[in-house]
Design a protein around this motif. Sequence first.
Motif, mmCIF file in Angstrom:
data_model
loop_
_atom_site.group_PDB
_atom_site.id
_atom_site.type_symbol
_atom_site.label_atom_id
_atom_site.label_comp_id
_atom_site.label_asym_id
_atom_site.label_seq_id
_atom_site.Cartn_x
_atom_site.Cartn_y
_atom_site.Cartn_z
ATOM 1 N N ILE A 385 28.077 -25.060 -45.450
ATOM 2 C CA ILE A 385 27.397 -24.888 -46.784
ATOM 3 C C ILE A 385 26.343 -23.891 -46.723
ATOM 4 O O ILE A 385 25.420 -23.580 -45.499
ATOM 5 N N THR A 386 26.030 -22.997 -47.724
ATOM 6 C CA THR A 386 25.095 -21.864 -47.654
ATOM 7 C C THR A 386 24.287 -22.366 -48.983
ATOM 8 O O THR A 386 24.939 -22.463 -49.872
ATOM 9 N N ARG A 422 17.141 -28.835 -44.154
ATOM 10 C CA ARG A 422 17.778 -29.613 -42.839
ATOM 11 C C ARG A 422 17.576 -31.212 -43.057
ATOM 12 O O ARG A 422 18.389 -31.735 -42.604
ATOM 13 N N ALA A 423 16.615 -31.380 -43.825
ATOM 14 C CA ALA A 423 16.580 -33.114 -44.172
ATOM 15 C C ALA A 423 17.732 -33.535 -44.861
ATOM 16 O O ALA A 423 18.437 -34.640 -44.620
ATOM 17 N N TRP A 424 18.115 -32.784 -45.850
ATOM 18 C CA TRP A 424 19.197 -33.272 -46.419
ATOM 19 C C TRP A 424 20.621 -33.353 -45.749
ATOM 20 O O TRP A 424 21.450 -34.306 -45.843
ATOM 21 N N ALA A 425 20.854 -32.128 -44.981
ATOM 22 C CA ALA A 425 22.081 -31.704 -44.138
ATOM 23 C C ALA A 425 21.990 -33.105 -43.078
ATOM 24 O O ALA A 425 23.105 -33.425 -42.724
ATOM 25 N N GLY A 426 20.886 -33.094 -42.459
ATOM 26 C CA GLY A 426 20.959 -34.123 -41.458
ATOM 27 C C GLY A 426 21.179 -35.514 -42.150
ATOM 28 O O GLY A 426 21.768 -36.473 -41.173
ATOM 29 N N GLU A 439 22.481 -22.169 -39.080
ATOM 30 C CA GLU A 439 22.310 -20.857 -38.881
ATOM 31 C C GLU A 439 21.636 -19.993 -39.950
ATOM 32 O O GLU A 439 21.493 -20.361 -41.003
ATOM 33 N N ASP A 440 21.121 -18.931 -39.502
ATOM 34 C CA ASP A 440 20.260 -17.825 -40.488
ATOM 35 C C ASP A 440 21.482 -16.914 -40.885
ATOM 36 O O ASP A 440 22.345 -16.487 -40.107
ATOM 37 N N MET A 454 22.333 -21.791 -43.753
ATOM 38 C CA MET A 454 23.606 -22.294 -43.632
ATOM 39 C C MET A 454 23.851 -23.384 -42.606
ATOM 40 O O MET A 454 23.196 -23.432 -41.672
ATOM 41 N N ALA A 455 24.514 -24.367 -43.173
ATOM 42 C CA ALA A 455 24.788 -25.569 -42.203
ATOM 43 C C ALA A 455 26.239 -25.622 -41.772
ATOM 44 O O ALA A 455 27.081 -25.261 -42.905
#
Length: 463
Positions: A385-386, A422-426, A439-440, A454-455
């Motif tokens: 996901i980006t 990061r909170a949502w993805a985690g 990733e950047d 990017m996750a």
Amino acid sequence: MLLTLTTTPHPDRPFPATDLGFLLHKHPDRVLERELPFGRATVFYPQATPEVCTAALLLEVDPVALSRTTRPGEGAPLEPYVNDRPYAAGSFLAVALRDAFGTAMTGRSQERQALADTPLPLVAELPCVAARGPAGLPERLFGPLGYAVETGPIPLDPLFPEWGERPYVRLRVSGTVRLCDLLAHLYVLLPVLDGRKHYYLNEAEVEKLLRHGAGWLDTHPERDLIVGRFLRFRELVRQAEATFTPEASEEEAPRDPHPRLHDARLDRVAEVLKASGSARVLDLGCGEGKLLRRLVEVPSFRELVGVDVSARALELAADRLRLKERPELEGRVRLLHGSLAYRDSRLRGFDAAALVEVIEHLEPHRLDALTANVFGDARPRTVVITTPNREYNAVFAEKNRGEAAGMRHADHRFEWTRAEFRAWAGAAASESGYAVRFEDVGDVHAEYGPVTQMAVFTRGEEA
């Protein structure tokens, strides 16, 4: 709100200025009143001499009627009753303009067709225009069309200038142009300046934009901004973009040693998918198939499926991939019409899925459904996901001479900071049994971080 149109005889084609009445189909000696759903429009001529002729469109909006049509929960409690809609030119005036001068906008004149086809010295003046956006927006919109643009700020209170200015300006545009062209420019660009519309948007808006933008919108340097603010919604924007002059093919395009962010993002996602060892890949929100075009050239991807809510975008993707011309892709590449807001059994059993710049186009309350449908139901081994990094927008603001940066696209419903993403993805990974790394992508600012974040989610043996 008021709009005046003024002309004088053309130096190379002497004619009485009052012939403006033949072009507008409104006689200078008469006053025309028309009732509209939101108020009353009046057309009259403050001056009409052979030397100078001015036609005025006065629109009186009924604020009480507006308050009755406002849906519950929209804006602040008093907003339906106290707002700028009756006073600042925007979409209301654009609708009144088309209603009053619809025939003139077609460029037809039974009595003076040769004059209608001739560029005339014309001046359009509006005492109060909503201009929400970066400084210099009126010049950016009207200037490339050949107009001289004059604006004047309107203070919040003339007695207290220290209170600052409102997001409104006095606007004057002048040039030698056909009347029908000036009317079309005003019809399209007034709502674009405002950034809002007072009515529901549907596919008819695309047809309006293309009809009144014919001959100038395709080559306008601010085309993307105009289309985005006029149509607002991603699917409508895509439908409009599909009609514009196509970009040069990759074979014809010069190779840029510094690829654009869009290309760099797609290239990196393709690399991650290839490195994951996936054979069956979903492109969720595939749009016109730009990622699929990269993936289809990788033999290890045995099955590729693109999914999008826009049927028109899928047609464009099929054209870009040349599915009809490449029989070897039959059975290997499929395009599906669908929405990530709903479970779809067709998406189960794949090795990987990509959502490239997709989530920010969803309403925040639909993210839970997306999480459940992608991570809980489809459950590919790898999900990439980006999404934009909102913090990096400050860099764009600095490049724009300090103007406050809004969202990067008119259809974005939100943009996340690094911490929010990061909170949502985690949380999504934890609830669904995935591991996630970040990733950047693209340029990275020392303070604001990457332009794109990017996750990469993995589950099972990959976790």
